[in-house]
Structures are given as structure tokens and as C-alpha cells.
Design an enzyme around this catalytic site. Structure first.
Site, mmCIF file in Angstrom:
data_model
loop_
_atom_site.group_PDB
_atom_site.id
_atom_site.type_symbol
_atom_site.label_atom_id
_atom_site.label_comp_id
_atom_site.label_asym_id
_atom_site.label_seq_id
_atom_site.Cartn_x
_atom_site.Cartn_y
_atom_site.Cartn_z
ATOM 1 N N GLN A 114 -7.853 14.521 3.983
ATOM 2 C CA GLN A 114 -7.302 13.609 2.764
ATOM 3 C C GLN A 114 -8.127 13.601 1.812
ATOM 4 O OE1 GLN A 114 -6.493 9.129 3.026
ATOM 5 N NE2 GLN A 114 -4.549 9.973 3.490
ATOM 6 N N LEU B 245 -14.816 5.782 -4.402
ATOM 7 C CA LEU B 245 -13.500 5.564 -4.552
ATOM 8 C C LEU B 245 -13.138 4.392 -5.654
ATOM 9 C CD1 LEU B 245 -11.035 6.298 -2.523
ATOM 10 C CD2 LEU B 245 -11.536 4.278 -1.326
ATOM 11 N N ARG C 192 -3.164 10.459 6.442
ATOM 12 C CA ARG C 192 -3.552 8.857 6.987
ATOM 13 C C ARG C 192 -2.584 7.908 5.790
ATOM 14 N NH1 ARG C 192 -6.708 4.838 5.562
ATOM 15 N NH2 ARG C 192 -8.343 6.055 4.489
ATOM 16 N N HIS D 248 -8.181 11.401 -1.530
ATOM 17 C CA HIS D 248 -7.649 10.274 -2.213
ATOM 18 C C HIS D 248 -7.308 10.727 -3.545
ATOM 19 C CE1 HIS D 248 -7.306 6.080 -3.413
ATOM 20 N NE2 HIS D 248 -7.452 5.967 -2.037
ATOM 21 N N HIS E 148 -11.724 12.267 1.011
ATOM 22 C CA HIS E 148 -11.827 10.920 1.430
ATOM 23 C C HIS E 148 -11.798 10.605 2.781
ATOM 24 C CE1 HIS E 148 -11.441 6.603 1.249
ATOM 25 N NE2 HIS E 148 -10.173 6.374 1.885
ATOM 26 N N ARG F 46 -0.515 9.341 -0.390
ATOM 27 C CA ARG F 46 -1.942 9.966 -0.943
ATOM 28 C C ARG F 46 -1.919 11.533 -1.438
ATOM 29 N NH1 ARG F 46 -6.329 6.385 2.118
ATOM 30 N NH2 ARG F 46 -6.073 4.470 1.116
ATOM 31 N N GLU G 220 -7.051 2.044 -3.372
ATOM 32 C CA GLU G 220 -5.544 2.033 -3.799
ATOM 33 C C GLU G 220 -5.320 0.775 -3.961
ATOM 34 O OE1 GLU G 220 -2.270 3.310 -0.653
ATOM 35 O OE2 GLU G 220 -3.886 4.676 -0.843
ATOM 36 N N PHE H 28 0.798 -1.164 0.052
ATOM 37 C CA PHE H 28 0.050 -0.007 -0.053
ATOM 38 C C PHE H 28 1.087 1.467 0.059
ATOM 39 C CE2 PHE H 28 -4.721 0.492 1.288
ATOM 40 C CZ PHE H 28 -5.034 -0.345 0.361
#
Length: 581
Positions: free
Chosen positions: A238, A254, A387, A240, A352, A288, A257, A124
Site C-alpha cells: 500500500q 506519514l 488495507r 499511502h 506505507h 487509499r 489520514e 476514515f
């Protein structure tokens, strides 16, 4: 509209506002300790926003990379958070994550497995090792199903379609809450010895969001703020990098990821793999905030698609591999005529996740108001300025357990304060007045104005002039909201939206004021007029309620990690993206 004539009153030891993963995990812990609790949700039970979390959940299990350890997970979390995280929270999270994952496994969560039967883990963004556990690309849904079943096995009671409008605080102590039954249209009062807020974040304050339009409207933050609890680091929202662009009614939803974690590549409209310009080492798997700003820059410089997006391509991977690892993405895009095994997806940044929120002590979950706790995305501290992907789900189960255990161990020491009828009547009178209000401004129009001004003036890139304009526009919306056209009973969407406006106005103001105060760029907070990170700003910004509906801003230094985590930071671990090539 006539005034309410009767109010249902419900008694429980612990009231949990929010029926997502955080609230459910707290309820499970309480039930296992024999504590009476009640879980409340705004929607049907099991249909919490947790189910939209797709890509995975972090823990340093070392299934594929045995050199990983919890201190490196903490170092990655602090690095991604630009060192304004609550260091205690980060260390608790990373230490306890493996135990919580193994617990979920024992409860029946169907994690993907390696060939030798271990829980599989994937890359990730911004993580040094493969530590993201997953169930295909529906990890949040699998987590919710597991927690709902465990709660059912323990006979945890719940109420669905229940909206909480206010907390009841008496002599500085939370003693319950007031809301309304969205099906029956009647007010409900809850008498409790402790209250847990677990009602999610506030990304629906922005025009393009990965949230459903009626979720994450800042309810939790507004409830706590009105009860006297400071909100912290609200400027950190955040965005995304990859939300859907089409169809219009799904814009912002979304694109997990996990697509990039499995090797997905980003291209601009000219066919360039543009992350080579912004992050040649980590490429699409950089943080991100870095990837989102890169996409925004490509679009602003004219290299975006007609719909102001870019292209995300996984088609170089084997078809069977894509179907195995990304089944939900294959299905969702196929519904709109896009075969992701053969062609790219069009994506653009979307609001996000809220890193800021309610200030708590993470060792207990306690807020500044006695008897009031908070857990999950509604809190601030774990994630700092940005995050780390995969940390949101594990936060819910780690701190749900911690908070539930603390309450179970201390509840018997707390005095039981009767729910004050006068205070309940005051809150219900506010509900009645809102239902009866008439004026030229509909709740829906006000919500649209809030979302537009927040996207345009407090979005991915910010500056002082734009933030001041946003604050001025918000003040006008606040004035117009006093003349809202509701004239509807509590069963209607119109009335629900009117309550949402109350919450959105409070939460939006804290974001704008925090963003104005922080004169630097750090993590998800990017100021074009202060483009550099300033070491002097390794601090937390608190919005403190003054008791008269206003707020004041306070600043305090961020804390520092333990020696063992500092050693992991100094080791400078970093993902080698080219493992995926």
C-alpha cells in the site's frame, strides 16, 4: 574479524520476535494464562513502529452511527481488499474488534470521547460509517503506552536492542532462534517451545517510505521464508496518498489520514480540487489506492508541485478544532514553518503498509512450520489487495490475543525439543562470516540500490517490462551482496545494515515475482499493461521456498465470506462524503 568464542543461551517457553503492539498483546495473553514468554525488540522497549500509526483504530461500536455492525465492517474490509482477503481472518477481526477496544479502554487508553462520554469515532477512507476510534492523531503511541504498561503490570520479561538473524528448525519444528545483542556485540541463542514472529512489514524496501530507514526491512518475512514458510500476496504494497515532501530527511513520513478524515481537501498546483475528476462521490475519502494513484497521475501530467507533490488543506476548519483533532500534525509542520491552520501541507504518496506476508491460519496464528506462529503486519490475509485505514492497529490486538490464547491452551501438549547445538553453531558461523566479509560493496550502497529499483520498478504503477528490469537489477544486487564490505563487529550500524540486506533481498524478490505473476490491476497492485481487474484473478499468489534458497510460485483461489457478511456486501453501504461539507 575473529570468530565468536561464546554464545549466550536463553530458555523460555514462548519466544516473541517483535515488541510492537502485536507482540505485546500476545505476551499479555500468555502472561495472563501463566505462560513463560520473552519479548524481543530491535530497539529500546516501547519504541516500536506502532507509535507511528496516528489516525485511529477500527471497531463497529456505533458510538455515532448506531446502524453500523461488525458485518458491515467486514464488508468494507473485503471491498477495500478487492475480495482476495482471508474471509475467516476478516470476520474474526471485525467480530472481536469491539471487545478488544473496550478492553483497551478498561486498561486506561485515553480515547477521545463524545459529549455523552462514549468513545468517539471519526470517518476514515472507504468506510461506510464512523467507526475509527482515536486519541487525537497519536493513536498508535497511546496504544503502545497502554500495552507496555499492561505488560509491565504482568511482569512480562523483554530484551531490547536484540536482532534475530535466523530461526532454528529441527525435524520440521521451530525450537528457537539465533541472533545477536546489538549493545554487547555477542551472539545469543534462544531455546523455546514456540516462537511468534511479530516483527512488522517491509515498506522500507522502497525509496520513499513512511517507515524509519532501519525499520520494516522485511526481517519477519525473510525469517519465515528461510525457515520454510510460504509468503503470500507479496505484490500488494500500500502506498499511502499523503507522505511529507519536505524537509528531505522526513520525506515520506506519514501525514495521517485523519487530516482527510476531518475534512482535509487535496489540490493540485493549479488550485484544482482534483479528486472531483477521480472520485466525485467519495472525494478525498476514497480508498487509499485510488487517492494515491490520482496524485501520481496529477504529477505525471504536470499538475504537481515543483517537488512532485500536491497540496492538502485543512485550513477551512476552525483553528481550535484542528488543534484538538490533529495536534501532532500542527506541531510537526510548525517545526518547519508551516501553520496548517492557515496554509496547506505539501504531500506525495509513500510506501506505507504491506498487505502481503507470512501465510498463517488466523484461528490459531500457526504457520506451516510446527511451533512457529506469526501475527500483525508481517502476516498476509486480513487486508487482501488493499488495507482499510484503521484496520492495522486493531489487527495487532485481535490476533495477538487469538494467537496468545491458542498457544497458552495447547503448549502443554507439545513435546519439548532441546535446542540443537550444531544448528546454532551453523547460524553463528554465518554471522561471523558476514562480520568478516570484505569486498567492494557497502551494505548502505546495496540498500540504496534495492530501494531505488523497488520504487522505480515495483512502485505505484507497474508493467511487465519494468518489473523484469527490476528483477534483473535485483539479481545483480544479490550477486554483489556476496562481496559485501562489512569488516565490523555486531555493535555497529554497518553490521546491522548487512543483516538488513540479507532480509531485503529475499523479500524484494517475492514482491517482484508476485507482481509479475498477477496480470491484472487489483487494489494496490496497478499494472499499466493490464489496467483492468480480472475476475479470474480473484486468487492468492504464494511464494514457496524450495529449500535451496530459491522459490516457486503457486496460485490458489481466494475464499468466500459467510452468508451474513455477504448480505452486508449486497446491501452496498457507502460513505456519503458530503456529510463532511
Amino acid at each position: 574479524m575473529s570468530a565468536s568464542t561464546s554464545t549466550e543461551t536463553v530458555k523460555t517457553d514462548v519466544l516473541i520476535i517483535g515488541a510492537g503492539a502485536a507482540g505485546l498483546r500476545a505476551s499479555i495473553e500468555l502472561a495472563e494464562h501463566g505462560v513463560d514468554c520473552l519479548v524481543l525488540g530491535k530497539r529500546a522497549h516501547g519504541d516500536a513502529h506502532t507509535i507511528w500509526a496516528a489516525g485511529g483504530i477500527n471497531a463497529s461500536l456505533g458510538s455515532l452511527d448506531p446502524e453500523d455492525r461488525w458485518e458491515i465492517h467486514a464488508a468494507d474490509t473485503l471491498n477495500e481488499g478487492h475480495f482476495v482477503n482471508d474471509a475467516t481472518a476478516v470476520e474474526l477481526l471485525c467480530q472481536q474488534a469491539p471487545e478488544r477496544i473496550r478492553e483497551l479502554d478498561a486498561w486506561g487508553m485515553d480515547f477521545n470521547r463524545t459529549d455523552d462520554g462514549k468513545i468517539n469515532q471519526r470517518y476514515f477512507g472507504a468506510q461506510s460509517f464512523r467507526r475509527t476510534c482515536f486519541v487525537g492523531d497519536r493513536t498508535g503511541k497511546a496504544l503502545m503506552e497502554t500495552l507496555v504498561q499492561k505488560a509491565m503490570d504482568l511482569n512480562v520479561p523483554y530484551r531490547q536492542n536484540l536482532y534475530i538473524t535466523d530461526l532454528v528448525v529441527e525435524d520440521g519444528r521451530a525450537v528457537g532462534a539465533v541472533g545477536f545483542d546489538m549493545d554487547a556485540g555477542t551472539p545469543v541463542a534462544f531455546d523455546a517451545d514456540a516462537v511468534i514472529i511479530a516483527a512488522g512489514g517491509h515498506t522500507s524496501l522502497f525509496r520513499r517510505s513512511s517507515s524509519r530507514p532501519d525499520e520494516n526491512t522485511g526481517d519477519a518475512q525473510a525469517l519465515a521464508f528461510r525457515a520454510g514458510v510460504p509468503l503470500r500476496d507479496m505484490e500488494f504494497v500500500q502506498f499511502h496518498p499523503t507522505g511529507k515532501v519536505r524537509p528531505e530527511d522526513e520525506a515520506g513520513h506519514l501525514v495521517t489520514e485523519a487530516v482527510r478524515g476531518e475534512g482535509g481537501r487535496l489540490y493540485n498546483a493549479e488550485g484544482e480540487r482534483f479528486m472531483e475528476r477521480y472520485s466525485p462521490n467519495q472525494m478525498e475519502l476514497d480508498a487509499r489506492d485510488v487517492v494515491a494513484r490520482a496524485i501520481e497521475q496529477e504529477v505525471r501530467e504536470g499538475r504537481g508541485t515543483e517537488d512532485d507533490g500536491v497540496l492538502l488543506d485543512i485550513s477551512h476548519r476552525d483553528d481550535a478544532y484542528i488543534h484538538e483533532r490533529l495536534p501532532r500534525m500542527v506541531e510537526e509542520f510548525a517545526e518547519h514553518g508551516v501553520d496548517i491552520t492557515k496554509e496547506p501541507m505539501e504531500v506525495a504518496p509513500t510506501a506505507h503498509y504491506a498487505m502481503g506476508g507470512i501465510e498463517v491460519s488466523f484461528e490459531t496464528g500457526q504457520t506451516e512450520v510446527d511451533g512457529l506462529y506469526a501475527v500483525g503486519e508481517c502476516t498476509a490475509g486480513v487486508h487482501g489487495a488493499n488495507r482499510l485505514g484503521g484496520n492495522s492497529l486493531v489487527e495487532t490486538i485481535v490476533f495477538g490475543q487469538v494467537t496468545g490464547q491458542h498457544i497458552a491452551e495447547t503448549l502443554h501438549t507439545r513435546p519439548s525439543t532441546p535446542l540443537p547445538e550444531a544448528r546454532v553453531r551453523e547460524h553463528i558461523a554465518v554471522q561471523d562470516a558476514l562480520a568478516a566479509s570484505s569486498g567492494p560493496h557497502t551494505p548502505e550502497a546495496l540498500m540504496t540500490r534495492i530501494r531505488t529499483l523497488m520504487w522505480e520498478h515495483a512502485g505505484i504503477l507497474r508493467n511487465e517490462d519494468s518489473l523484469l528490469t527490476g528483477l534483473q537489477q535485483l539479481q545483480q544486487v544479490q550477486a554483489d551482496a556476496k562481496d559485501m564490505d562489512v569488516q565490523a563487529d555486531r555493535t555497529t550500524l554497518r553490521y546491522e545494515n548487512a543483516q538488513n540486506v540479507r532480509c531485503m533481498l529475499t523479500t524484494a524478490e517475492t514482491i517482484l515475482r508476485g507482481a509479475l505473476e498477477r496480470t491484472e490491476s487489483r487494489g494496490a497492485h496497478a499494472r499499466t499493461d493490464y489496467p483492468e481487474k480480472d475476475p479470474a484473478w480473484q486468487q492468492n499468489i504464494r511464494c514457496i521456498p524450495t529449500g535451496d534458497g530459491r522459490m516457486q510460485v503457486d496460485i490458489q483461489p481466494a475464499d468466500t465470506p459467510s452468508a451474513s457478511v455477504q448480505r452486508a456486501i449486497d446491501e452496498e453501504h457507502e460513505l456519503d462524503y458530503h456529510h463532511l461539507e
